[in-house]
Design an enzyme around this catalytic site. Structure first.
Site, PDB file in Angstrom:
ATOM      1  N   ASP A   1      38.288  30.366  37.916  1.00 29.67           N
ATOM      2  CA  ASP A   1      37.382  31.547  37.500  1.00 29.67           C
ATOM      3  C   ASP A   1      37.226  32.236  38.652  1.00 29.67           C
ATOM      4  O   ASP A   1      36.633  31.886  39.502  1.00 29.67           O
ATOM      5  CB  ASP A   1      36.235  30.916  36.877  1.00 29.67           C
ATOM      6  CG  ASP A   1      35.421  32.166  36.205  1.00 29.67           C
ATOM      7  OD1 ASP A   1      35.338  33.352  37.005  1.00 29.67           O
ATOM      8  OD2 ASP A   1      35.030  32.235  34.914  1.00 29.67           O
ATOM      9  N   HIS A   2      37.787  33.385  38.889  1.00 32.83           N
ATOM     10  CA  HIS A   2      37.913  33.879  40.356  1.00 32.83           C
ATOM     11  C   HIS A   2      36.336  34.420  40.564  1.00 32.83           C
ATOM     12  O   HIS A   2      36.433  34.402  41.803  1.00 32.83           O
ATOM     13  CB  HIS A   2      39.123  35.070  40.646  1.00 32.83           C
ATOM     14  CG  HIS A   2      38.778  36.227  39.884  1.00 32.83           C
ATOM     15  ND1 HIS A   2      38.770  36.627  38.620  1.00 32.83           N
ATOM     16  CD2 HIS A   2      38.285  37.286  40.530  1.00 32.83           C
ATOM     17  CE1 HIS A   2      38.510  37.842  38.523  1.00 32.83           C
ATOM     18  NE2 HIS A   2      38.226  38.356  39.632  1.00 32.83           N
TER      19      HIS A   2
ATOM     20  N   HIS B   1      33.667  34.628  33.225  1.00 34.99           N
ATOM     21  CA  HIS B   1      32.868  35.050  34.447  1.00 34.99           C
ATOM     22  C   HIS B   1      31.506  35.469  34.079  1.00 34.99           C
ATOM     23  O   HIS B   1      30.856  34.849  35.229  1.00 34.99           O
ATOM     24  CB  HIS B   1      33.647  36.734  34.837  1.00 34.99           C
ATOM     25  CG  HIS B   1      35.157  36.472  34.961  1.00 34.99           C
ATOM     26  ND1 HIS B   1      35.699  35.758  35.667  1.00 34.99           N
ATOM     27  CD2 HIS B   1      36.017  37.815  34.622  1.00 34.99           C
ATOM     28  CE1 HIS B   1      37.013  35.867  35.737  1.00 34.99           C
ATOM     29  NE2 HIS B   1      37.118  37.011  35.183  1.00 34.99           N
TER      30      HIS B   1
HETATM   31  C1  BG6 Z   1      39.802  39.610  35.127  1.00 38.51           C
HETATM   32  C2  BG6 Z   1      40.154  40.374  33.880  1.00 38.51           C
HETATM   33  O1  BG6 Z   1      39.598  38.196  35.127  1.00 38.51           O
HETATM   34  O2  BG6 Z   1      38.753  40.162  36.096  1.00 38.51           O
HETATM   35  C3  BG6 Z   1      40.231  41.768  34.157  1.00 38.51           C
HETATM   36  O3  BG6 Z   1      41.150  39.811  33.227  1.00 38.51           O
HETATM   37  C4  BG6 Z   1      38.944  42.153  34.777  1.00 38.51           C
HETATM   38  O4  BG6 Z   1      40.317  42.455  32.859  1.00 38.51           O
HETATM   39  C5  BG6 Z   1      38.848  41.332  36.305  1.00 38.51           C
HETATM   40  O5  BG6 Z   1      39.465  43.911  35.421  1.00 38.51           O
HETATM   41  C6  BG6 Z   1      37.661  41.939  36.941  1.00 38.51           C
HETATM   42  O6  BG6 Z   1      37.752  41.133  38.206  1.00 38.51           O
HETATM   43  P1  BG6 Z   1      36.900  41.864  39.402  1.00 38.51           P
HETATM   44  O7  BG6 Z   1      37.182  40.618  40.658  1.00 38.51           O
HETATM   45  O8  BG6 Z   1      37.793  43.163  39.971  1.00 38.51           O
HETATM   46  O9  BG6 Z   1      35.551  42.270  39.136  1.00 38.51           O
END
Ligand code: BG6
Length: 510
Positions: A185-186, A248
């Protein structure tokens, strides 16, 4: 920081966007930070046919665009690219893994990586359950000489509902043990998300107030100004609830809501976030319409530019009812949070890209002073995840002059004020953690299932009750106005964050 052991990173789905845009640039930045192992190679695997050279060319392009690479830095990219290799196989075909095994054995011998391999699943999600089985069929899940280790990183989405997540966990756990599995989960890799834990557990001033006695309500917002871009096909099957909330936003909620862990090791922290997910109040079907608002953006003109509506985006079905916006109110049924509403929202094509948490503290029990401004008479702590990363506390101060008028003022800290501090990207942090065997910032199987369990009644209600509205909102606005109705506490409204942490309001700089 710890330097990882020698190893090979195998990326399945290497011809895709994620590898080009995020993974290889992150690897390059790790190299620049001297955080790669001494002996390290990447083997890109995918169906498309590329020579090593063609693959390297494409990756160099990604590094130039998305990493911290600086032209004329004296570090030619070609040198780095020599450590990138490519193998074309039919990823869905188990027999083809014999070629993978052969290639890995050669690289392992040549680069002395001691049988240490990470397998990264960056393929379409349909293959997440199949690749581990094929790896195991060729005994690539365990090092037969028992000297090295094998790890598996699985990208999101992990399942598309509770049953598919359980099924996927089962399939993968048949071949790899839990401590070999790293579910991405980045958001957990973001420096500022981890700072939630530091803010809470290293400052004596916040923790005593961090509960239902002092907190009125909590807001979590993750807005994006972009539309679905070139991911219409994927997104139309997913929607905001699956794409952002299940993972997230709930992971952030877990860190905000958890009890102090017994220690800072991976299992203690993940045990505590799991308890938060297990305590989420599950909505009954009839509670869904009142507590969850979904929306979809329509065409609009944003700062003079005409933008298409969601249904006009490439890859999206013309009559699609997929939500691009979700706002919801929910409770965590435990001693710390009983009765404290959590409001979370996320959406595409909102006015600005911001992720933040706002802790709204309770008002003083008795108002001694009149207010000069129209602000809320309560303190707020804003934890800004991105952009303008930092922390802001809003407190009431006396307006100079006669009488006792008060207005809210800001005390703020911005990460940008820390000079010479390097903020790694989420993928850098997560890849490095996996290389050194630290799974703290990865989602555990039981937590992923618990999060789906919370999401499932909402998915089900939307599927079964076609009368639950999907509200439209013009691109570039803060989503359907109906989301305001979620908040029934008096004098309470959503915060409208701006690009700059210290500002908010509907008309600030975006
Ligand atoms: C991803 C989603 O996990 O997270 C995307 O699939 C989204 O739709 C993205 O744009 C948002 O990540 P960040 O790091 O740009 O806030």
């Amino acid at each position: 920081m710890q330097k990882p052991e020698n190893q090979i990173l195998v990326i399945f789905g290497a011809s895709g966007d994620l590898t080009w845009r995020k993974l290889i640039p992150a690897i390059y930045d790790l190299k620049e930070q001297k955080l790669l192992p001494d002996n390290f190679v990447v083997l890109g695997v995918s169906r498309s046919s590329f020579s090593d050279d063609k693959f390297r060319e494409k990756m160099i392009d990604g590094i130039k665009k998305f990493s911290n690479y600086k032209e004329n830095s004296g570090n030619p990219l070609e040198e780095f690219a020599k450590k990138l290799f490519y193998l074309s196989i039919e990823t869905a075909n188990t027999e083809d893994y014999a070629a993978l095994k052969k290639k890995l054995t050669e690289l392992d011998l040549q680069f002395k990586t001691n049988g240490n391999f990470i397998f990264y699943l960056a393929t379409p999600p349909g293959l997440y359950g199949k690749v581990p089985v094929s790896l195991a069929a060729h005994k690539l899940n365990l090092d037969e000489s028992n000297n090295g280790w094998r790890k598996l990183i699985v990208e999101k989405p992990f399942g598309y509902d509770l049953n598919s997540a359980i099924e996927l966990n089962k399939k993968i756990l048949n071949e790899f043990s839990e401590n070999q599995i790293y579910r991405i989960d980045h958001y957990l890799g973001k420096e500022t998300v981890q700072n939630v834990l530091v803010t809470r557990f290293s400052n004596g001033v916040f923790e005593p107030l961090w509960n239902r006695n002092y907190v009125d309500h909590i807001e979590v917002t993750s807005s994006e100004n972009i539309g679905v871009e070139n991911r219409g096909g994927y997104y139309d099957e997913s929607g905001a609830l699956r794409d952002m909330v299940q993972n997230h936003l709930l992971q952030i909620t877990g860190l905000i809501g958890m009890e102090p862990p017994a220690s800072f090791d991976s299992n203690s922290i993940r045990n505590e976030t799991l308890k938060v997910f297990q305590s989420l109040h599950l909505l009954k079907p009839e509670e869904v319409p009142k507590n969850v608002i979904r929306g979809q953006y329509g065409a609009s003109t944003i700062r003079g530019e005409q933008v298409p509506g969601y249904r006009e985006e490439k890859g999206v079905a013309p009559g699609s009812r997929t939500e691009t916006y979700v706002a919801m109110k929910f409770y965590i049924d435990n001693w710390r949070w009983g009765g404290v509403p959590f409001y979370i929202r996320t959406g595409k094509r909102l006015p600005t890209k911001v992720t933040e948490v706002v802790i709204h503290f309770k008002q003083t029990p008795h108002h001694l002073f009149s207010r000069k401004d129209s602000g809320e008479a309560c303190n707020q702590l804003v934890i800004r995840i991105q952009p303008d990363e930092g922390i802001l506390m809003r407190i009431g101060m006396k307006v100079p002059g006669s009488g006792f008028n008060i207005q809210n003022v800001n005390m703020d800290f911005h990460y940008s004020e820390l000079q010479n501090t390097y903020l790694p990207t989420a993928y850098e942090r997560l890849l490095h953690d996996c290389m050194i065997g630290d799974s703290t910032l990865y989602a555990r199987g039981d937590a992923v299932e618990a999060a789906w369990k919370f999401i499932q009644p909402i998915q089900k209600a939307w599927e079964e009750n076609k009368d639950i509205p999907l509200f439209g909102y013009p691109a570039g606005t803060w989503g359907p106005e109906n989301a305001d109705d979620l908040i029934d506490e008096p004098n309470t409204k959503w915060r409208y964050p701006c690009k700059n942490l210290a500002n908010d309001g509907l008309y600030c700089e975006l």
